[in-house]
Motif scaffolding. Structure first.
Motif, PDB file in Angstrom:
ATOM      1  N   ALA A 218     -57.559  25.784   4.324  1.00 13.37           N
ATOM      2  CA  ALA A 218     -56.394  26.964   4.375  1.00 13.37           C
ATOM      3  C   ALA A 218     -55.114  26.354   4.425  1.00 13.37           C
ATOM      4  O   ALA A 218     -54.165  27.022   3.921  1.00 13.37           O
ATOM      5  N   LEU A 219     -55.111  25.251   4.930  1.00 11.19           N
ATOM      6  CA  LEU A 219     -53.483  24.887   5.059  1.00 11.19           C
ATOM      7  C   LEU A 219     -52.917  24.525   3.686  1.00 11.19           C
ATOM      8  O   LEU A 219     -51.672  24.847   3.473  1.00 11.19           O
ATOM      9  N   ALA A 220     -53.668  24.151   2.864  1.00 12.83           N
ATOM     10  CA  ALA A 220     -53.520  23.882   1.405  1.00 12.83           C
ATOM     11  C   ALA A 220     -52.798  25.062   0.860  1.00 12.83           C
ATOM     12  O   ALA A 220     -51.961  25.174  -0.073  1.00 12.83           O
ATOM     13  N   ARG A 221     -53.141  26.508   1.211  1.00  9.05           N
ATOM     14  CA  ARG A 221     -52.682  27.666   0.711  1.00  9.05           C
ATOM     15  C   ARG A 221     -51.280  28.014   1.368  1.00  9.05           C
ATOM     16  O   ARG A 221     -50.621  28.687   0.631  1.00  9.05           O
ATOM     17  N   TRP A 222     -51.072  27.467   2.417  1.00 10.15           N
ATOM     18  CA  TRP A 222     -49.955  27.877   3.182  1.00 10.15           C
ATOM     19  C   TRP A 222     -48.874  26.931   3.145  1.00 10.15           C
ATOM     20  O   TRP A 222     -47.294  26.943   3.198  1.00 10.15           O
ATOM     21  N   LEU A 223     -48.997  25.442   2.822  1.00  7.53           N
ATOM     22  CA  LEU A 223     -48.218  24.261   2.506  1.00  7.53           C
ATOM     23  C   LEU A 223     -47.806  24.052   1.109  1.00  7.53           C
ATOM     24  O   LEU A 223     -47.685  22.827   0.808  1.00  7.53           O
ATOM     25  N   ARG A 224     -47.940  24.851   0.381  1.00 10.11           N
ATOM     26  CA  ARG A 224     -47.509  24.823  -1.154  1.00 10.11           C
ATOM     27  C   ARG A 224     -45.676  24.713  -0.912  1.00 10.11           C
ATOM     28  O   ARG A 224     -45.297  25.036  -0.002  1.00 10.11           O
ATOM     29  N   PRO A 225     -45.397  23.979  -2.253  1.00 11.20           N
ATOM     30  CA  PRO A 225     -43.649  24.009  -2.030  1.00 11.20           C
ATOM     31  C   PRO A 225     -43.169  25.323  -2.706  1.00 11.20           C
ATOM     32  O   PRO A 225     -42.145  25.305  -3.269  1.00 11.20           O
ATOM     33  N   VAL A 226     -43.598  26.481  -2.303  1.00  9.57           N
ATOM     34  CA  VAL A 226     -43.102  27.792  -2.608  1.00  9.57           C
ATOM     35  C   VAL A 226     -43.954  28.606  -1.457  1.00  9.57           C
ATOM     36  O   VAL A 226     -44.974  28.531  -1.206  1.00  9.57           O
ATOM     37  N   GLU A 227     -42.847  29.743  -1.036  1.00 10.72           N
ATOM     38  CA  GLU A 227     -43.219  30.755  -0.240  1.00 10.72           C
ATOM     39  C   GLU A 227     -43.230  32.032  -0.795  1.00 10.72           C
ATOM     40  O   GLU A 227     -42.424  32.224  -1.652  1.00 10.72           O
ATOM     41  N   PHE A 228     -44.069  32.902  -0.747  1.00  8.74           N
ATOM     42  CA  PHE A 228     -44.242  34.118  -1.384  1.00  8.74           C
ATOM     43  C   PHE A 228     -44.014  35.298  -0.398  1.00  8.74           C
ATOM     44  O   PHE A 228     -44.384  35.342   0.654  1.00  8.74           O
ATOM     45  N   VAL A 229     -43.254  36.342  -0.807  1.00 12.11           N
ATOM     46  CA  VAL A 229     -42.965  37.416   0.117  1.00 12.11           C
ATOM     47  C   VAL A 229     -43.129  38.669  -0.825  1.00 12.11           C
ATOM     48  O   VAL A 229     -43.336  38.555  -2.104  1.00 12.11           O
ATOM     49  N   LEU A 230     -43.257  39.923  -0.367  1.00 13.05           N
ATOM     50  CA  LEU A 230     -43.398  41.125  -0.991  1.00 13.05           C
ATOM     51  C   LEU A 230     -42.199  41.859  -1.112  1.00 13.05           C
ATOM     52  O   LEU A 230     -41.530  41.876   0.062  1.00 13.05           O
ATOM     53  N   ALA A 231     -41.523  42.137  -2.057  1.00 19.67           N
ATOM     54  CA  ALA A 231     -39.933  42.791  -2.140  1.00 19.67           C
ATOM     55  C   ALA A 231     -40.045  44.008  -1.451  1.00 19.67           C
ATOM     56  O   ALA A 231     -40.979  45.013  -1.236  1.00 19.67           O
ATOM     57  N   PRO A 232     -38.852  44.297  -0.422  1.00 14.99           N
ATOM     58  CA  PRO A 232     -38.858  45.196   0.265  1.00 14.99           C
ATOM     59  C   PRO A 232     -38.920  46.765  -0.331  1.00 14.99           C
ATOM     60  O   PRO A 232     -38.470  46.606  -1.384  1.00 14.99           O
ATOM     61  N   ASP A 233     -39.591  47.617   0.424  1.00 15.87           N
ATOM     62  CA  ASP A 233     -39.453  48.821  -0.364  1.00 15.87           C
ATOM     63  C   ASP A 233     -38.548  49.844   0.286  1.00 15.87           C
ATOM     64  O   ASP A 233     -38.398  51.034   0.101  1.00 15.87           O
ATOM     65  N   ASN A 234     -37.598  49.356   1.185  1.00 20.74           N
ATOM     66  CA  ASN A 234     -36.620  50.093   1.730  1.00 20.74           C
ATOM     67  C   ASN A 234     -35.476  49.238   1.674  1.00 20.74           C
ATOM     68  O   ASN A 234     -34.673  48.762   2.612  1.00 20.74           O
ATOM     69  N   PRO A 235     -34.729  49.110   0.316  1.00 23.24           N
ATOM     70  CA  PRO A 235     -33.672  48.256   0.318  1.00 23.24           C
ATOM     71  C   PRO A 235     -32.441  48.722   0.966  1.00 23.24           C
ATOM     72  O   PRO A 235     -32.237  49.985   1.192  1.00 23.24           O
ATOM     73  N   LEU A 236     -31.642  47.956   1.420  1.00 21.01           N
ATOM     74  CA  LEU A 236     -30.499  48.274   2.650  1.00 21.01           C
ATOM     75  C   LEU A 236     -29.265  48.235   1.531  1.00 21.01           C
ATOM     76  O   LEU A 236     -29.120  47.759   0.290  1.00 21.01           O
ATOM     77  N   PRO A 237     -28.285  49.253   1.581  1.00 20.23           N
ATOM     78  CA  PRO A 237     -26.962  49.386   1.120  1.00 20.23           C
ATOM     79  C   PRO A 237     -26.411  48.180   0.982  1.00 20.23           C
ATOM     80  O   PRO A 237     -26.549  47.148   2.054  1.00 20.23           O
ATOM     81  N   ALA A 238     -25.252  47.873   0.427  1.00 20.18           N
ATOM     82  CA  ALA A 238     -24.341  46.620   0.277  1.00 20.18           C
ATOM     83  C   ALA A 238     -23.522  46.719   1.616  1.00 20.18           C
ATOM     84  O   ALA A 238     -23.275  47.688   2.311  1.00 20.18           O
ATOM     85  N   ASP A 239     -23.243  45.450   2.167  1.00 22.76           N
ATOM     86  CA  ASP A 239     -22.558  45.400   3.345  1.00 22.76           C
ATOM     87  C   ASP A 239     -21.151  46.135   3.132  1.00 22.76           C
ATOM     88  O   ASP A 239     -20.373  45.628   2.192  1.00 22.76           O
ATOM     89  N   PRO A 240     -20.868  47.172   3.848  1.00 22.28           N
ATOM     90  CA  PRO A 240     -19.403  47.686   3.664  1.00 22.28           C
ATOM     91  C   PRO A 240     -18.134  46.809   3.872  1.00 22.28           C
ATOM     92  O   PRO A 240     -17.140  47.129   3.432  1.00 22.28           O
ATOM     93  N   ARG A 241     -18.503  45.651   4.505  1.00 18.78           N
ATOM     94  CA  ARG A 241     -17.334  44.739   4.660  1.00 18.78           C
ATOM     95  C   ARG A 241     -16.985  43.747   3.696  1.00 18.78           C
ATOM     96  O   ARG A 241     -16.157  42.966   3.410  1.00 18.78           O
ATOM     97  N   ALA A 242     -18.171  43.800   2.700  1.00 14.05           N
ATOM     98  CA  ALA A 242     -17.726  42.813   1.322  1.00 14.05           C
ATOM     99  C   ALA A 242     -17.040  43.245   0.536  1.00 14.05           C
ATOM    100  O   ALA A 242     -16.512  44.288   0.349  1.00 14.05           O
TER     101      ALA A 242
END
Length: 242
Positions: A218-242
């Motif tokens: 199981a550790l072999a699956r988590w300790l790869r040289p890459v991490e995976f995430v699922l793209a957010p389905d509620n993107p935030l607007p740009a920072d108004p201070r930018a």
């Protein structure tokens, strides 16, 4: 070797969490934060990003077969392991917020967890938690509670497959592969993640003849040289201070 993983778009850790936003990692059990995004946490801590780790449970049910450790003793041990593991990533103990919900009983406490998270999250936060369909009841309930709290507060939800790696097959129709994003880990980040996980000895050891909670396969699956995430389905607007 899975083409779907190789083809996942690459995203940058610092772009994922700009300097003006806080990451709130909501971990059902001690070690979930490391297995899911330990490499990301190391990079963000090194860059001075603001971090909060919410420990939903203390992991008192995480015992291998034949282990007679009492739940209260295990909970105390795992709280220490969480603190030491996160310290290896550069995350201070003051950034850990334990909730103490029952290990294995998060589903029954989902409304309580949602309320607790809604009080912690702020608009613009990046809330990171296991995917709502990860396949472990505590993970799924934590994901649902986090999604509801994000909807109520204006935080952004970032879901991570954790247990998914145990049951999914290449092309599995139950997994939203089109949302998958990969974050290659610098060598130092991967090393820090590996060393942090090694500090969770309670999950890596077992009585003779039993398999530990975190076996090598199981550790072999988590300790790869890459991490995976699922793209957010509620993107935030740009920072108004930018």
């Amino acid at each position: 070797a899975c083409p779907l993983l190789q083809a996942a778009p690459v995203i940058d850790a610092m772009q994922l969490l700009p300097a003006h936003r806080r990451a709130v990692v909501v971990a059902p059990h001690p070690d979930d934060e490391l297995l899911a995004v330990g490499g990301l946490l190391w990079q963000w801590a090194a860059a001075g990003r603001t971090l909060l780790v919410v420990g939903v449970t203390d992991g008192e049910a995480g015992l291998p077969a034949g282990d007679t450790t009492l739940p209260l003793q295990l909970a105390e041990r795992r709280r220490t392991e969480r603190r030491l593991g996160l310290a290896r990533l550069g995350v201070a103990a003051a950034a850990i917020h334990p909730l103490g919900l029952p290990d294995g009983g998060v589903t029954a406490q989902q409304a309580r967890l949602t309320d607790a998270l809604a009080r912690l999250l702020r608009p613009g936060d990046l809330a990171i938690t296991p995917w709502r369909h990860d396949g472990h009841p505590d993970h799924d309930a934590t994901g649902r509670a986090c999604a509801a709290a994000c909807a109520a507060t204006g935080a952004q939800l970032l879901e991570v497959p954790v247990w998914t790696w145990h049951w999914a097959r290449p092309g599995d129709a139950r997994v939203p592969w089109q949302r998958l994003r990969q974050l290659p880990l610098p060598a130092e980040a991967l090393r820090a993640k590996q060393e942090a996980v090694a500090l969770h000895a309670s999950q890596l050891q077992a009585p003779a003849g039993a398999e530990p909670i975190l076996p090598g396969w199981a550790l072999a699956r988590w300790l790869r040289p890459v991490e995976f995430v699922l793209a957010p389905d509620n993107p935030l607007p740009a920072d108004p201070r930018a």
